[in-house]
Design a protein around this motif. Structure first.
Motif, PDB file in Angstrom:
ATOM      1  N   ALA A  12       0.840  -1.212   0.000  1.00  0.00           N
ATOM      2  CA  ALA A  12       0.000   0.000   0.000  1.00  0.00           C
ATOM      3  C   ALA A  12       0.870   1.255   0.000  1.00  0.00           C
ATOM      4  CB  ALA A  12      -0.932  -0.010   1.202  1.00  0.00           C
ATOM      5  N   ALA A  13       1.971   1.239   0.745  1.00  0.00           N
ATOM      6  CA  ALA A  13       2.877   2.389   0.750  1.00  0.00           C
ATOM      7  C   ALA A  13       3.465   2.613  -0.634  1.00  0.00           C
ATOM      8  CB  ALA A  13       3.995   2.162   1.773  1.00  0.00           C
ATOM      9  N   LYS A  14       3.824   1.529  -1.298  1.00  0.00           N
ATOM     10  CA  LYS A  14       4.371   1.646  -2.655  1.00  0.00           C
ATOM     11  C   LYS A  14       3.339   2.229  -3.614  1.00  0.00           C
ATOM     12  CE  LYS A  14       6.446  -1.186  -6.318  1.00  0.00           C
ATOM     13  NZ  LYS A  14       6.850  -2.571  -6.710  1.00  0.00           N
ATOM     14  N   ALA A  15       2.096   1.767  -3.500  1.00  0.00           N
ATOM     15  CA  ALA A  15       1.036   2.253  -4.385  1.00  0.00           C
ATOM     16  C   ALA A  15       0.738   3.728  -4.120  1.00  0.00           C
ATOM     17  CB  ALA A  15      -0.226   1.415  -4.201  1.00  0.00           C
ATOM     18  N   ALA A  16       0.644   4.114  -2.849  1.00  0.00           N
ATOM     19  CA  ALA A  16       0.371   5.518  -2.515  1.00  0.00           C
ATOM     20  C   ALA A  16       1.497   6.421  -3.005  1.00  0.00           C
ATOM     21  CB  ALA A  16       0.172   5.665  -1.008  1.00  0.00           C
ATOM     22  N   GLY A  17       2.734   5.990  -2.820  1.00  0.00           N
ATOM     23  CA  GLY A  17       3.866   6.779  -3.299  1.00  0.00           C
ATOM     24  C   GLY A  17       3.880   6.919  -4.812  1.00  0.00           C
ATOM     25  N   ALA A  18       3.542   5.829  -5.520  1.00  0.00           N
ATOM     26  CA  ALA A  18       3.520   5.884  -6.982  1.00  0.00           C
ATOM     27  C   ALA A  18       2.440   6.831  -7.490  1.00  0.00           C
ATOM     28  CB  ALA A  18       3.297   4.479  -7.551  1.00  0.00           C
ATOM     29  N   LEU A  19       1.278   6.828  -6.850  1.00  0.00           N
ATOM     30  CA  LEU A  19       0.208   7.747  -7.245  1.00  0.00           C
ATOM     31  C   LEU A  19       0.607   9.197  -6.960  1.00  0.00           C
ATOM     32  CD1 LEU A  19      -2.821   5.651  -5.979  1.00  0.00           C
ATOM     33  CD2 LEU A  19      -2.304   6.173  -8.365  1.00  0.00           C
ATOM     34  N   ALA A  20       1.287   9.410  -5.839  1.00  0.00           N
ATOM     35  CA  ALA A  20       1.756  10.767  -5.531  1.00  0.00           C
ATOM     36  C   ALA A  20       2.750  11.249  -6.573  1.00  0.00           C
ATOM     37  CB  ALA A  20       2.393  10.788  -4.141  1.00  0.00           C
ATOM     38  N   GLU A  21       3.600  10.363  -7.071  1.00  0.00           N
ATOM     39  CA  GLU A  21       4.579  10.755  -8.081  1.00  0.00           C
ATOM     40  C   GLU A  21       3.924  11.101  -9.409  1.00  0.00           C
ATOM     41  OE1 GLU A  21       7.444   7.655  -8.265  1.00  0.00           O
ATOM     42  OE2 GLU A  21       8.327   8.111  -6.302  1.00  0.00           O
ATOM     43  N   VAL A  22       2.798  10.464  -9.720  1.00  0.00           N
ATOM     44  CA  VAL A  22       2.047  10.859 -10.915  1.00  0.00           C
ATOM     45  C   VAL A  22       1.578  12.303 -10.777  1.00  0.00           C
ATOM     46  CG1 VAL A  22      -0.040  10.427 -12.276  1.00  0.00           C
ATOM     47  CG2 VAL A  22       1.316   8.504 -11.455  1.00  0.00           C
ATOM     48  N   LEU A  23       1.022  12.627  -9.611  1.00  0.00           N
ATOM     49  CA  LEU A  23       0.571  14.002  -9.381  1.00  0.00           C
ATOM     50  C   LEU A  23       1.731  14.992  -9.434  1.00  0.00           C
ATOM     51  CD1 LEU A  23      -2.075  13.659  -6.510  1.00  0.00           C
ATOM     52  CD2 LEU A  23      -2.449  14.583  -8.802  1.00  0.00           C
ATOM     53  N   GLU A  24       2.870  14.608  -8.880  1.00  0.00           N
ATOM     54  CA  GLU A  24       4.015  15.510  -8.888  1.00  0.00           C
ATOM     55  C   GLU A  24       4.510  15.756 -10.310  1.00  0.00           C
ATOM     56  OE1 GLU A  24       6.582  13.434  -6.265  1.00  0.00           O
ATOM     57  OE2 GLU A  24       5.632  14.217  -4.438  1.00  0.00           O
ATOM     58  N   ALA A  25       4.442  14.738 -11.158  1.00  0.00           N
ATOM     59  CA  ALA A  25       4.808  14.938 -12.557  1.00  0.00           C
ATOM     60  C   ALA A  25       3.830  15.868 -13.253  1.00  0.00           C
ATOM     61  CB  ALA A  25       4.866  13.589 -13.274  1.00  0.00           C
ATOM     62  N   GLU A  26       2.532  15.713 -12.942  1.00  0.00           N
ATOM     63  CA  GLU A  26       1.513  16.628 -13.490  1.00  0.00           C
ATOM     64  C   GLU A  26       1.797  18.060 -13.044  1.00  0.00           C
ATOM     65  OE1 GLU A  26      -1.259  16.396 -15.344  1.00  0.00           O
ATOM     66  OE2 GLU A  26      -1.873  14.297 -15.413  1.00  0.00           O
ATOM     67  N   LEU A  27       2.071  18.242 -11.766  1.00  0.00           N
ATOM     68  CA  LEU A  27       2.310  19.584 -11.232  1.00  0.00           C
ATOM     69  C   LEU A  27       3.587  20.195 -11.795  1.00  0.00           C
ATOM     70  CD1 LEU A  27       1.337  18.839  -7.536  1.00  0.00           C
ATOM     71  CD2 LEU A  27       0.138  20.435  -9.050  1.00  0.00           C
ATOM     72  N   GLY A  28       4.594  19.357 -12.025  1.00  0.00           N
ATOM     73  CA  GLY A  28       5.854  19.866 -12.558  1.00  0.00           C
ATOM     74  C   GLY A  28       5.851  20.053 -14.059  1.00  0.00           C
ATOM     75  N   GLY A  29       4.775  19.649 -14.719  1.00  0.00           N
ATOM     76  CA  GLY A  29       4.691  19.807 -16.168  1.00  0.00           C
ATOM     77  C   GLY A  29       5.631  18.904 -16.930  1.00  0.00           C
ATOM     78  N   ASP A  30       6.060  17.811 -16.312  1.00  0.00           N
ATOM     79  CA  ASP A  30       6.989  16.876 -16.966  1.00  0.00           C
ATOM     80  C   ASP A  30       6.187  15.888 -17.811  1.00  0.00           C
ATOM     81  OD1 ASP A  30       9.042  15.263 -17.728  1.00  0.00           O
ATOM     82  OD2 ASP A  30       9.810  14.878 -15.711  1.00  0.00           O
ATOM     83  N   ARG A  31       5.854  16.290 -19.033  1.00  0.00           N
ATOM     84  CA  ARG A  31       4.984  15.462 -19.859  1.00  0.00           C
ATOM     85  C   ARG A  31       5.649  14.147 -20.251  1.00  0.00           C
ATOM     86  NH1 ARG A  31       0.768  17.385 -18.260  1.00  0.00           N
ATOM     87  NH2 ARG A  31      -0.234  16.049 -19.826  1.00  0.00           N
ATOM     88  N   GLU A  32       6.963  14.120 -20.358  1.00  0.00           N
ATOM     89  CA  GLU A  32       7.640  12.873 -20.731  1.00  0.00           C
ATOM     90  C   GLU A  32       7.616  11.846 -19.614  1.00  0.00           C
ATOM     91  OE1 GLU A  32      11.546  13.804 -22.007  1.00  0.00           O
ATOM     92  OE2 GLU A  32      10.913  14.911 -23.813  1.00  0.00           O
ATOM     93  N   ALA A  33       7.642  12.313 -18.364  1.00  0.00           N
ATOM     94  CA  ALA A  33       7.683  11.373 -17.234  1.00  0.00           C
ATOM     95  C   ALA A  33       6.309  10.829 -16.874  1.00  0.00           C
ATOM     96  CB  ALA A  33       8.303  12.059 -16.011  1.00  0.00           C
ATOM     97  N   ILE A  34       5.252  11.555 -17.265  1.00  0.00           N
ATOM     98  CA  ILE A  34       3.907  11.153 -16.837  1.00  0.00           C
ATOM     99  C   ILE A  34       3.535   9.750 -17.282  1.00  0.00           C
ATOM    100  CG2 ILE A  34       1.449  11.662 -17.112  1.00  0.00           C
ATOM    101  CD1 ILE A  34       2.141  14.623 -16.962  1.00  0.00           C
ATOM    102  N   PRO A  35       3.708   9.354 -18.573  1.00  0.00           N
ATOM    103  CA  PRO A  35       3.308   7.992 -18.978  1.00  0.00           C
ATOM    104  C   PRO A  35       4.006   6.891 -18.197  1.00  0.00           C
ATOM    105  CG  PRO A  35       3.664   9.379 -20.904  1.00  0.00           C
ATOM    106  CD  PRO A  35       4.158  10.149 -19.737  1.00  0.00           C
TER     107      PRO A  35
END
Length: 758
Positions: A196-219
């Motif tokens: 669960a910690a791994k899943a929550a962290g991975a979802l948070a990193e998706v949001l951080e990529a969205e916020l940072g505008g890193d379109r290449e990292a999002i997929p």
């Protein structure tokens, strides 16, 4: 139409299973003990059990004490290995020791009459087996607890022997607890929390990529998040016992699985969806607060000290809603199809992920044993637990027992079948006067399965293992003769084999190892040579025949049929819950009027989880369609979570008047959704055609928009109720899109798997 979840392959699964076992034998010997956990446990038993037996036999010198010390050590050291925090494990072992003492006294009292012994075995057996539905520790201790009753009730003795028997059990329990706590102790495993910690962290990193505008990292981050959530769901569903005790941390850990899957469905919905509209300050702050809360949740689940910022998250989520309300009230003429669809969809998703992240954080705190006063009243993990834990535990235990009291419960069926089989075995063993009658009951217990085919295959492997054990044991006894010192020297190695083989090699190897241990034990207590092996194979064969007969009588079709029934029930009850919560938004119904339907849906999902675990446990279950069936199980949970979200959304209206006339335009869509999910469930149950996604009610959608536009024109007083209706419609859109996904999974799951080459 092909039969749902059918067994694949050849017409004789035991033959296919045998060839598969033979092919896999050598790899199993090498790779089936990751981390050497089974070897450490077996070594612990090999050191402690002979020592306890030696003390009882040589120092105390009472055969009853020696027998119960030996088998008690086996029960405490081999048949159970609790996991979790040290304090919880210690209390669990103490509880098992106390239960074992009661069982020994009661079993001895009932052992002089076959009818009384069989009746007591039925009652005690059912109570022990059914208690596993309430708590994972009860389930893990089931076999050990049963052994502490089987042994005294089948070895007839006057009640005056109880002190000697309890002395042996007390020695075994004390030594076993000390060994578990001090000698190569099991490291607390938090596998579900780690995932669960791994899943929550991975979802948070998706949001951080969205916020940072890193379109290449999002997929790539989205793919990592999908895999992490799928891995969490897989770990949860394939665990032998559902980690869902009645209250507190175990219930919260189970709730995390559904909540993270729900969050992922909105945060990573697929390429057809737009980004989360980061242009506005309110949206950026809401997503930043959500990412922060998810990272804090991951840290909490990983054992680090972190506290989610709930006030920031709540304020940011409310700001998003207030902006939409103001936009609707100030410019109702702009409410065209674009606002109803693509323009409103990103803010709806922002609200969904931010609220879901709040729930994840609350569950993470409770699962980690930390207070979470911020939990919503809807959450199953909170409530009275923090204030009145004893009262909450009693109420939750009553609820769980009620959930599993119906015929659709795997726990009820397994408990009835097990109690009946053990009672019949005890009666036959007592009436026939077999020399070692408890072997009949142990034989019955060891091979009981959920269907006749599985039991039959277990009988074959168990008999083969027993025969091999007899050959090895007889050879040892013939070679050693009456040299007791040599028998004592061989005993630790035999215990090591008996404890290691079933976990690291195979069920049959475990039977062989246990038979060798029995050979040596009985030739130390009462030397009879190789003939003890002949007695054992006769007795266990009777026990195996009883288990096969009981399997045919109580549950000939196994878990596959029950899985289909529970899938249909879970989809139907969850769809009913969606209808009820949507009607709360539309009508003037009291908030919470859908609570009873919500509890019914939760019960159906719990039974579905248990049926799926039983399906996985059957030896005849195929591995080809398990991913698809697991996806269908998760789909039912997602529908219920949508209903919960709709219930919370309805509270946003507050004291504002409902737009009942406008909401009536959703009626056709609501009931079309319900009809589709009920029909999908019926297709599982009756092997009928899988329904295509239903046709959307576009006219009702247009009327809803027109009605909302008229309602908010003027002073905009109804803007809040209008937004709630529009967001509720977005929930219905999500459930409609889910239909295509579930239909594909159902079609794949219904296709029989190909037989493996011989």
């Amino acid at each position: 139409m092909t039969r749902r979840f059918s067994r694949a392959g050849s017409a004789f699964p035991p033959l296919r299973e045998f060839t598969r076992t033979v092919r896999a034998a050598i790899p199993q010997l090498r790779f089936s003990d990751p981390g050497l956990a089974a070897l450490r446990s077996a070594a612990r038993a090999a050191v402690v059990m002979p020592a306890v037996f030696a003390f009882a036999d040589k120092v105390i010198g009472n055969p009853q004490t020696a027998t119960f010390a030996a088998f008690g050590s086996f029960a405490m050291l081999v048949l159970v290995d609790f996991t979790g925090p040290i304090r919880s494990r210690f209390l669990a072992y103490l509880g098992l020791a106390a239960a074992g003492a009661v069982n020994i006294a009661l079993g001895t009292l009932c052992s002089r009459n076959a009818w009384v012994a069989a009746a007591a075995m039925a009652v005690v057996g059912f109570a022990i087996l059914f208690s596993g539905a309430i708590n994972g520790y009860f389930a893990a201790a089931g076999t050990s607890a049963l052994l502490t009753f089987i042994l005294p009730v089948t070895i007839s003795a006057p009640f005056s022997e109880v002190p000697a028997r309890l002395e042996g059990w007390g020695l075994a329990a004390a030594a076993g607890i000390c060994a578990h706590m001090l000698l190569w102790p099991t490291r607390p495993r938090a596998g579900l929390r780690r995932d669960a910690a791994k899943a929550a962290g991975a979802l948070a990193e998706v949001l951080e990529a969205e916020l940072g505008g890193d379109r290449e990292a999002i997929p790539s981050r989205e793919q990592v998040a999908r895999e992490a959530v799928a891995g969490l769901r897989r770990s949860y569903l394939t665990a032998p016992h559902r980690p869902s005790g009645p209250i507190g941390p175990t219930a919260a850990a189970a709730s995390l699985v559904d909540e993270l899957d729900w969050l992922k469905s909105f945060l990573v919905p697929g390429p057809a969806f737009s980004s989360l509209a980061l242009g506005r300050e309110e949206n950026v702050e809401a997503l930043a607060a959500t990412a922060s809360v998810l990272q804090a949740s991951a840290a909490t689940l990983a054992g680090r000290d972190a506290r989610p910022d709930f006030p920031r998250l709540d304020a940011a989520r409310d700001a998003v809603a207030e902006y939409e309300i103001a936009r609707i009230s100030e410019s109702p003429a702009s409410l065209d199809d674009d606002v109803l669809g693509s323009a409103l969809e990103p803010t709806f998703r922002i609200r969904a992920v931010s609220y879901s992240a709040r729930q994840v954080a609350g569950y993470a705190l409770v699962a980690s044993g930390k207070p979470a006063p911020e939990l919503d009243d809807l959450d199953v993990a909170g409530g009275d637990f923090a204030i009145r834990p004893a009262r909450a535990a009693v109420k939750a235990t009553e609820r769980l027992a009620t959930e599993h009291a119906g015929g659709g419960s795997v726990w009820l069926r397994n408990s009835l079948r097990g109690a009946a089989g053990l009672a019949v075995a005890v009666f036959i063993a007592q009436r026939t006067g077999l020399q070692h009658s408890f072997w009949v009951v142990l034989g019955t217990l060891s091979v009981l399965r959920s269907n006749a085919l599985g039991t039959g295959w277990s009988v074959l492997t168990a008999l083969a293992g027993t025969a091999v054990g007899i050959l090895i044991g007889a050879g040892l006894v013939i070679a050693i003769g009456t040299h007791e010192a040599v028998l004592w020297g061989v005993l630790p190695a035999a215990v090591l084999l008996a404890a290691y083989a079933p976990r690291a090699i195979s069920f049959a190897a475990g039977q062989a190892g246990f038979t060798v241990v029995l050979f040596i034990l009985f030739n130390i207590i009462q030397p009879v040579g190789w003939r003890v092996g002949v007695v054992r194979i006769e007795d266990v064969a009777i026990g195996f025949a009883i288990s096969l007969g009981v399997g045919l009588l109580f549950w000939p079709r196994g878990a596959a049929a029950l899985l289909r029934e529970n899938l249909a029930a879970a989809y139907g009850r969850s769809a009913d819950y969606v209808v009820a919560t949507t009607r709360e938004i539309i009508d003037e119904a009291d908030p919470g009027s859908s609570a009873a339907l919500g509890q019914t849906a939760a019960t159906a999902l719990h039974r579905l989880d248990d049926a799926f675990r039983q399906y996985l446990a059957e030896r005849s279950a195929t591995s080809m369609n398990l991913e698809e069936v697991g996806g269908l199980v998760a789909g039912a949970a997602r529908i219920r979570r949508a209903a919960q979200s709709l219930s919370v959304l309805g509270r946003m209206t507050g004291d504002d008047a409902r737009l009942t006339r406008c909401g009536a335009n959703l009626d056709d869509e609501i009931y079309a959704l319900r009809s589709w999910y009920v029909t999908l469930g019926d297709s599982f149950l009756h092997s009928t055609a899988i329904p295509p996604p239903h046709i959307r009610d576009t006219q009702g959608r247009a009327r809803l928009l027109e009605c909302v536009r008229a309602a908010v024109s003027g002073d905009g007083a109804n803007a809040r109720s209008a937004l709630v209706l529009l967001w509720a419609n977005q929930h219905l859109d999500a459930l409609w899109r889910l239909e295509s996904h579930l239909g594909r999974l159902a079609a794949q799951a219904s296709t029989p798997a190909e037989a493996e080459p011989a």
